[in-house]
Design a protein around this motif. Structure first.
Motif, PDB file in Angstrom:
ATOM      1  N   VAL A   1       0.747  -1.147  -0.087  1.00  0.00           N
ATOM      2  CA  VAL A   1       0.096   0.076  -0.120  1.00  0.00           C
ATOM      3  C   VAL A   1       0.984   1.235  -0.025  1.00  0.00           C
ATOM      4  O   VAL A   1       0.795   2.328  -0.657  1.00  0.00           O
ATOM      5  N   ASP A   2       1.952   1.407   0.999  1.00  0.00           N
ATOM      6  CA  ASP A   2       2.923   2.415   0.789  1.00  0.00           C
ATOM      7  C   ASP A   2       3.476   2.454  -0.562  1.00  0.00           C
ATOM      8  O   ASP A   2       3.658   3.896  -0.870  1.00  0.00           O
ATOM      9  N   ALA A   3       3.700   1.485  -1.361  1.00  0.00           N
ATOM     10  CA  ALA A   3       4.484   1.583  -2.650  1.00  0.00           C
ATOM     11  C   ALA A   3       3.366   2.348  -3.505  1.00  0.00           C
ATOM     12  O   ALA A   3       3.881   3.069  -4.409  1.00  0.00           O
ATOM     13  N   ILE A   4       2.058   1.820  -3.379  1.00  0.00           N
ATOM     14  CA  ILE A   4       1.236   2.285  -4.302  1.00  0.00           C
ATOM     15  C   ILE A   4       0.609   3.685  -4.142  1.00  0.00           C
ATOM     16  O   ILE A   4       0.731   4.457  -5.216  1.00  0.00           O
ATOM     17  N   VAL A   5       0.855   4.410  -2.718  1.00  0.00           N
ATOM     18  CA  VAL A   5       0.466   5.617  -2.592  1.00  0.00           C
ATOM     19  C   VAL A   5       1.786   6.634  -3.111  1.00  0.00           C
ATOM     20  O   VAL A   5       1.486   7.528  -3.461  1.00  0.00           O
ATOM     21  N   ALA A   6       3.007   6.191  -2.765  1.00  0.00           N
ATOM     22  CA  ALA A   6       4.130   6.834  -3.201  1.00  0.00           C
ATOM     23  C   ALA A   6       3.859   6.966  -4.721  1.00  0.00           C
ATOM     24  O   ALA A   6       4.455   8.012  -5.177  1.00  0.00           O
ATOM     25  N   HIS A   7       3.707   5.839  -5.459  1.00  0.00           N
ATOM     26  CA  HIS A   7       3.695   6.089  -6.870  1.00  0.00           C
ATOM     27  C   HIS A   7       2.557   7.082  -7.360  1.00  0.00           C
ATOM     28  O   HIS A   7       2.854   7.888  -8.256  1.00  0.00           O
ATOM     29  N   ALA A   8       1.567   7.016  -6.688  1.00  0.00           N
ATOM     30  CA  ALA A   8       0.152   8.107  -6.795  1.00  0.00           C
ATOM     31  C   ALA A   8       0.613   9.474  -6.760  1.00  0.00           C
ATOM     32  O   ALA A   8       0.273  10.434  -7.323  1.00  0.00           O
ATOM     33  N   ARG A   9       1.505   9.575  -5.603  1.00  0.00           N
ATOM     34  CA  ARG A   9       1.982  11.221  -5.319  1.00  0.00           C
ATOM     35  C   ARG A   9       3.100  11.356  -6.279  1.00  0.00           C
ATOM     36  O   ARG A   9       3.037  12.564  -6.750  1.00  0.00           O
ATOM     37  N   ARG A  10       3.791  10.467  -6.836  1.00  0.00           N
ATOM     38  CA  ARG A  10       5.003  10.810  -7.822  1.00  0.00           C
ATOM     39  C   ARG A  10       4.336  11.201  -9.028  1.00  0.00           C
ATOM     40  O   ARG A  10       4.661  12.220  -9.861  1.00  0.00           O
ATOM     41  N   ASP A  11       3.329  10.636  -9.552  1.00  0.00           N
ATOM     42  CA  ASP A  11       2.580  10.959 -10.713  1.00  0.00           C
ATOM     43  C   ASP A  11       1.600  11.993 -10.807  1.00  0.00           C
ATOM     44  O   ASP A  11       1.148  12.370 -11.926  1.00  0.00           O
ATOM     45  N   PHE A  12       1.179  12.288  -9.727  1.00  0.00           N
ATOM     46  CA  PHE A  12       0.049  13.396  -9.519  1.00  0.00           C
ATOM     47  C   PHE A  12       0.657  14.529 -10.466  1.00  0.00           C
ATOM     48  O   PHE A  12       1.800  15.141 -10.274  1.00  0.00           O
ATOM     49  N   PRO A  13      -0.529  15.152 -10.873  1.00  0.00           N
ATOM     50  CA  PRO A  13      -1.759  15.123 -10.919  1.00  0.00           C
ATOM     51  C   PRO A  13      -2.314  13.978 -12.036  1.00  0.00           C
ATOM     52  O   PRO A  13      -3.536  13.798 -12.163  1.00  0.00           O
ATOM     53  N   VAL A  14      -1.350  13.369 -12.782  1.00  0.00           N
ATOM     54  CA  VAL A  14      -1.906  12.444 -13.591  1.00  0.00           C
ATOM     55  C   VAL A  14      -2.124  11.212 -12.870  1.00  0.00           C
ATOM     56  O   VAL A  14      -1.424  10.987 -11.968  1.00  0.00           O
ATOM     57  N   GLU A  15      -3.017  10.459 -13.157  1.00  0.00           N
ATOM     58  CA  GLU A  15      -3.392   9.177 -12.711  1.00  0.00           C
ATOM     59  C   GLU A  15      -2.349   8.051 -12.863  1.00  0.00           C
ATOM     60  O   GLU A  15      -1.951   7.817 -13.747  1.00  0.00           O
ATOM     61  N   SER A  16      -1.862   7.576 -11.821  1.00  0.00           N
ATOM     62  CA  SER A  16      -0.948   6.482 -11.631  1.00  0.00           C
ATOM     63  C   SER A  16      -1.583   5.219 -11.930  1.00  0.00           C
ATOM     64  O   SER A  16      -2.996   5.101 -11.910  1.00  0.00           O
ATOM     65  N   CYS A  17      -0.748   4.084 -12.334  1.00  0.00           N
ATOM     66  CA  CYS A  17      -1.543   2.597 -12.597  1.00  0.00           C
ATOM     67  C   CYS A  17      -0.306   1.645 -12.501  1.00  0.00           C
ATOM     68  O   CYS A  17       0.781   1.876 -12.489  1.00  0.00           O
ATOM     69  N   GLY A  18      -0.954   0.491 -12.180  1.00  0.00           N
ATOM     70  CA  GLY A  18      -0.050  -0.469 -11.810  1.00  0.00           C
ATOM     71  C   GLY A  18      -0.906  -1.949 -11.677  1.00  0.00           C
ATOM     72  O   GLY A  18      -1.917  -1.863 -11.935  1.00  0.00           O
ATOM     73  N   GLN A  19      -0.278  -2.851 -11.234  1.00  0.00           N
ATOM     74  CA  GLN A  19      -0.960  -4.140 -10.951  1.00  0.00           C
ATOM     75  C   GLN A  19      -0.114  -4.686  -9.633  1.00  0.00           C
ATOM     76  O   GLN A  19       0.978  -4.733  -9.330  1.00  0.00           O
ATOM     77  N   LEU A  20      -1.114  -5.337  -8.844  1.00  0.00           N
ATOM     78  CA  LEU A  20      -0.781  -6.123  -7.572  1.00  0.00           C
ATOM     79  C   LEU A  20      -0.713  -7.705  -8.164  1.00  0.00           C
ATOM     80  O   LEU A  20      -1.842  -8.038  -8.761  1.00  0.00           O
TER      81      LEU A  20
END
Length: 164
Positions: free
Chosen positions: A9-28
């Motif tokens: 969850v921490d890695a997902i949120v960090a990715h979302a913050r890095r890409d903001f304001p563009v939507e981040s995306c990935g897979q678990l």
């Protein structure tokens, strides 16, 4: 109940913050026969519109081949929702981290997958992390538990280990 490790969850949120304001995306992803995801794979948002996402096709195919070779599978689609002028503010009463109509249409392609959405109003805002799946064509929110380890995720907070 959907159980996720806090480091994922921490890695997902960090990715979302890095890409903001563009939507981040990935897979678990996790083992083919397992019930819990073991790693987060951040992906490139190939969509030209900042308030949508699409996996880059070549990257998605490469991931599928890697998963097949490693005996792993996709378990959750992950992306963020950011508040941009194009996204209506939650006047509907729905949370920001709720599947959009486009998300729901895509969920119908893989109804066995869960979708984790991170809502962020700003890059440093408190994230709203929620998960959903489809049941009989309806969006259903998962009960989400974030744990330090999967080892004891099935036990309650009042459980204590047996002593010999």
């Amino acid at each position: 109940m959907l159980v996720l490790r806090s480091d994922l969850v921490d890695a997902i949120v960090a990715h979302a913050r890095r890409d903001f304001p563009v939507e981040s995306c990935g897979q678990l992803v996790g083992p083919e026969t397992g019930e819990h995801p073991e790693r987060y794979v951040p992906m490139t948002n190939a969509d030209e519109v900042a308030s949508d996402f699409a996996f880059a096709p070549a990257e998605d195919i490469r991931l599928e081949r890697e998963l097949d070779a490693a005996g792993e599978r996709r378990m959750l689609v992950v992306h963020s929702h950011t508040r941009l002028p194009r996204r209506p503010v939650a006047h509907t009463g729905l949370p920001e981290a709720y599947p959009s109509p486009k998300d729901v249409a895509q969920m119908e392609w893989t109804p066995d997958q869960h979708w984790l959405i991170v809502g962020l109003a700003t890059a440093d805002a408190e994230p709203e992390v929620r998960s959903y799946h489809l049941a009989d064509g309806e969006v259903v929110e998962d009960e989400l538990a974030v744990v330090e380890s999967y080892m004891f995720s099935h036990t309650g907070s009042d459980d204590v280990p047996d002593r010999a």
